[in-house]
Design an enzyme around this catalytic site. Structure first.
Site, PDB file in Angstrom:
ATOM      1  N   HIS A 258      30.645  22.131   3.240  1.00 28.55           N
ATOM      2  CA  HIS A 258      30.647  22.659   1.877  1.00 28.55           C
ATOM      3  C   HIS A 258      32.078  22.719   1.379  1.00 28.55           C
ATOM      4  O   HIS A 258      32.987  23.019   2.154  1.00 28.55           O
ATOM      5  CB  HIS A 258      30.026  24.066   1.849  1.00 28.55           C
ATOM      6  CG  HIS A 258      29.634  24.515   0.476  1.00 28.55           C
ATOM      7  ND1 HIS A 258      30.517  25.108  -0.387  1.00 28.55           N
ATOM      8  CD2 HIS A 258      28.446  24.436  -0.182  1.00 28.55           C
ATOM      9  CE1 HIS A 258      29.887  25.383  -1.519  1.00 28.55           C
ATOM     10  NE2 HIS A 258      28.640  24.983  -1.428  1.00 28.55           N
ATOM     11  N   GLU A 316      21.482  23.753   1.570  1.00 30.47           N
ATOM     12  CA  GLU A 316      20.439  22.741   1.437  1.00 30.47           C
ATOM     13  C   GLU A 316      19.537  22.636   2.666  1.00 30.47           C
ATOM     14  O   GLU A 316      18.372  22.277   2.558  1.00 30.47           O
ATOM     15  CB  GLU A 316      21.067  21.361   1.158  1.00 30.47           C
ATOM     16  CG  GLU A 316      22.049  21.319  -0.003  1.00 30.47           C
ATOM     17  CD  GLU A 316      21.378  21.376  -1.356  1.00 30.47           C
ATOM     18  OE1 GLU A 316      20.254  21.880  -1.440  1.00 30.47           O
ATOM     19  OE2 GLU A 316      21.993  20.916  -2.322  1.00 30.47           O
TER      20      GLU A 316
HETATM   21  N1  ACO Z   1      28.819  15.352   8.206  1.00 29.79           N
HETATM   22  C1  ACO Z   1      29.831  14.709   8.815  1.00 29.79           C
HETATM   23  N2  ACO Z   1      31.107  14.793   8.426  1.00 29.79           N
HETATM   24  C2  ACO Z   1      31.375  15.558   7.360  1.00 29.79           C
HETATM   25  C3  ACO Z   1      30.370  16.266   6.674  1.00 29.79           C
HETATM   26  C4  ACO Z   1      29.042  16.148   7.136  1.00 29.79           C
HETATM   27  N3  ACO Z   1      28.029  16.785   6.543  1.00 29.79           N
HETATM   28  N4  ACO Z   1      30.923  16.956   5.651  1.00 29.79           N
HETATM   29  C5  ACO Z   1      32.247  16.683   5.685  1.00 29.79           C
HETATM   30  N5  ACO Z   1      32.508  15.841   6.722  1.00 29.79           N
HETATM   31  C6  ACO Z   1      33.815  15.345   7.129  1.00 29.79           C
HETATM   32  C7  ACO Z   1      34.300  14.234   6.227  1.00 29.79           C
HETATM   33  O1  ACO Z   1      33.869  12.970   6.690  1.00 29.79           O
HETATM   34  C8  ACO Z   1      35.796  14.407   6.344  1.00 29.79           C
HETATM   35  O2  ACO Z   1      36.214  13.873   7.575  1.00 29.79           O
HETATM   36  P1  ACO Z   1      37.620  13.094   7.686  1.00 29.79           P
HETATM   37  O3  ACO Z   1      38.660  14.050   7.170  1.00 29.79           O
HETATM   38  O4  ACO Z   1      37.728  12.784   9.132  1.00 29.79           O
HETATM   39  O5  ACO Z   1      37.493  11.892   6.799  1.00 29.79           O
HETATM   40  C9  ACO Z   1      35.973  15.917   6.432  1.00 29.79           C
HETATM   41  O6  ACO Z   1      34.752  16.420   6.991  1.00 29.79           O
HETATM   42  C10 ACO Z   1      36.216  16.596   5.097  1.00 29.79           C
HETATM   43  O7  ACO Z   1      35.280  16.073   4.166  1.00 29.79           O
HETATM   44  P2  ACO Z   1      35.409  16.215   2.586  1.00 29.79           P
HETATM   45  O8  ACO Z   1      34.502  15.228   1.948  1.00 29.79           O
HETATM   46  O9  ACO Z   1      36.830  16.220   2.171  1.00 29.79           O
HETATM   47  O10 ACO Z   1      34.893  17.664   2.377  1.00 29.79           O
HETATM   48  P3  ACO Z   1      34.328  18.223   1.041  1.00 29.79           P
HETATM   49  O11 ACO Z   1      34.677  19.648   1.046  1.00 29.79           O
HETATM   50  O12 ACO Z   1      34.745  17.451  -0.133  1.00 29.79           O
HETATM   51  O13 ACO Z   1      32.777  17.962   1.229  1.00 29.79           O
HETATM   52  C11 ACO Z   1      30.473  18.052   1.006  1.00 29.79           C
HETATM   53  C12 ACO Z   1      31.787  18.842   0.923  1.00 29.79           C
HETATM   54  C13 ACO Z   1      30.448  16.986  -0.094  1.00 29.79           C
HETATM   55  C14 ACO Z   1      29.322  19.025   0.777  1.00 29.79           C
HETATM   56  C15 ACO Z   1      30.366  17.419   2.410  1.00 29.79           C
HETATM   57  O14 ACO Z   1      30.468  18.390   3.413  1.00 29.79           O
HETATM   58  C16 ACO Z   1      29.091  16.602   2.572  1.00 29.79           C
HETATM   59  O15 ACO Z   1      29.047  15.435   2.151  1.00 29.79           O
HETATM   60  N6  ACO Z   1      28.020  17.192   3.181  1.00 29.79           N
HETATM   61  C17 ACO Z   1      26.762  16.508   3.342  1.00 29.79           C
HETATM   62  C18 ACO Z   1      25.958  16.528   2.056  1.00 29.79           C
HETATM   63  C19 ACO Z   1      25.408  17.901   1.729  1.00 29.79           C
HETATM   64  O16 ACO Z   1      24.874  18.606   2.575  1.00 29.79           O
HETATM   65  N7  ACO Z   1      25.546  18.290   0.446  1.00 29.79           N
HETATM   66  C20 ACO Z   1      25.066  19.577  -0.069  1.00 29.79           C
HETATM   67  C21 ACO Z   1      26.186  20.553  -0.202  1.00 29.79           C
HETATM   68  S1  ACO Z   1      25.625  22.148  -0.721  1.00 29.79           S
HETATM   69  C22 ACO Z   1      25.609  22.109  -2.415  1.00 29.79           C
HETATM   70  O17 ACO Z   1      26.358  21.362  -2.996  1.00 29.79           O
HETATM   71  C23 ACO Z   1      24.681  22.955  -3.192  1.00 29.79           C
END
Ligand code: ACO
Length: 380
Positions: A258, A316
């Site tokens: 998140h 979620e």
């Molecule tokens: N699975 C695997 N790796 C992940 C995940 C995940 N669910 N979430 C983040 N990471 C990793 C990224 O690949 C990144 O790795 P890296 O630095 O080695 O490249 C690191 O963690 C940071 O990721 P960011 O994208 O910068 O983190 P951000 O805070 O922007 O992402 C997000 C938040 C978009 C929710 C992300 O965690 C994600 O895509 N999760 C899966 C989708 C999801 O569950 N969405 C619902 C969110 S809840 C809501 O919005 C109501």
């Protein structure tokens, strides 16, 4: 990029763009307060109507106030004829339910004085479930079920979707879900609604815009894939190899991570407990137990593959489990989110209307300067 010495913040991250008394979100401690009340204290106790009242008036209603509020909302549940005509007209088009909700939301100003914000707000909250349920049934070849006034908001939504009265456990689970997603700081859809009312436009316009913002997969669209993942895993012993394979091939695990929460999302806690009660009441815990195991395995593997990223369960994951347990198909998950969030959108719009100033940030110009006009016939 800067302009006039102001720094550009992509995504407005870290920018304070409003003041609110509606919800407090702290991603470091995993705190979510709804008008000052810890989410865990009210989500599973309050009716949805109570939470909406709280979000609009900044106080919990007395028994008399709640009774009046419920009656007023219940009386407004039936849709204007034009709204129902629209839903019938688009039912065969294959339009997703979120698009149908956006189209129909715009009709809810019909018959209501546009300058009466309170009347518009009541109509929006009361009729969102009716729109979603009516469109869902029509698009599946069924006649809409007329709303009833003798059920609470959450129970009536389930009744209109399925045509049968929900059990107390099901009604409670839906109310807990709607309360849990009712407000969450200045997220994209809430910001959209606030921007629209800051121009002194009307609430129906603001909420229609907010539905459009919520529709995007980066905002309201992830619970379906989270549930698909649990179904694909199917049995506990497959969880670890499946999840390792996903992570090693660079996939994200849906329902984890998140932008704000760096600890377990407090909404996951509340919805996980609600899902446990619901599945217990149904007498079949198999899917709940599998999901719990998948969650534990995923969190452990995310710590192994993404050390220091603090990737925890988000809202979620258990949304999917809870709404599935209530018999909702995944295509209904985001519209159901809107049925809950409309209460918070309106609460924040009221704040914006009272305190706000036209929202008008700047942008940094990154284009060329002083280009020379070229007549059409000379352009290449
Ligand atoms: N699975 C695997 N790796 C992940 C995940 C995940 N669910 N979430 C983040 N990471 C990793 C990224 O690949 C990144 O790795 P890296 O630095 O080695 O490249 C690191 O963690 C940071 O990721 P960011 O994208 O910068 O983190 P951000 O805070 O922007 O992402 C997000 C938040 C978009 C929710 C992300 O965690 C994600 O895509 N999760 C899966 C989708 C999801 O569950 N969405 C619902 C969110 S809840 C809501 O919005 C109501």
């Amino acid at each position: 990029m800067t302009t006039e010495n102001l720094a550009y913040k992509p995504g407005l991250e870290g920018v304070i763009a409003a003041e609110t008394r509606r919800s407090y979100v702290n991603g470091q401690t995993g705190t979510l307060l709804i008008a000052g009340y810890p989410l865990a204290d009210i989500a599973a106790r309050a009716t949805f109507e109570e939470v909406v009242y709280l979000l609009w008036l900044d106080k919990l209603p007395t028994a008399v106030e709640l009774d009046n509020f419920k009656k007023q909302l219940a009386a407004l549940r039936p849709l204007p004829a034009a709204t129902l005509t629209l839903l019938r007209a688009i039912a065969d088009s294959g339009v997703p339910a979120m698009d149908a909700l956006r189209m129909a939301a715009g009709t809810l100003s019909l018959g209501v004085d546009e300058t009466d914000a309170s009347a518009l707000a009541m109509a929006l909250v009361a009729r969102f479930p009716t729109i979603v349920a009516a469109y869902w049934r029509l698009s599946h070849g069924q006649e809409p079920v007329a709303p009833t006034t003798d059920l609470g908001h959450a129970a009536n939504y389930l009744y209109m979707l399925k045509g049968e009265r929900p059990s107390p456990a099901q009604a409670r689970a839906m109310a807990t879900y709607l309360n849990t997603v009712s407000d969450h700081g200045l997220n994209a859809s809430t910001f959209t609604a606030r921007v629209i009312v800051s121009t002194q436009s009307d609430l129906v316009s603001a909420i229609t815009g907010a539905v459009g913002a919520l529709k995007g997969p980066l905002h309201g669209g992830a619970p379906g894939p989270a549930l698909d993942m649990v179904f694909e895993i199917g049995q506990a012993e497959r969880a670890e190899p499946y999840l390792r394979e996903k992570l090693e091939s660079g996939h994200r695990l849906m329902g984890f991570g998140h932008r704000v929460y760096k600890v377990r999302d407090p909404r996951a806690e509340v919805l996980g407990a609600a899902a446990e009660s619901l599945y217990q009441a149904d007498g079949d815990m198999a899917l709940y137990e599998l999901a719990k195991y998948v969650e534990q395995t995923a969190v452990a593997l995310l710590a192994e593959y993404k050390p220091g990223r603090n990737l925890q369960t988000n809202v979620e994951f258990y949304t999917a489990l809870l709404l599935h347990g209530l018999g909702l198909e995944t295509a209904l998950f985001t519209p159901t989110f809107a049925v809950g969030r409309v209460g918070g959108w309106l609460g924040q719009c009221f704040e914006e209307m009272t305190n706000g100033r036209l929202i008008r940030p700047k942008e940094a110009y990154v284009g060329e300067m002083n280009r020379q006009w070229v007549p059409l016939e000379e352009r290449q």
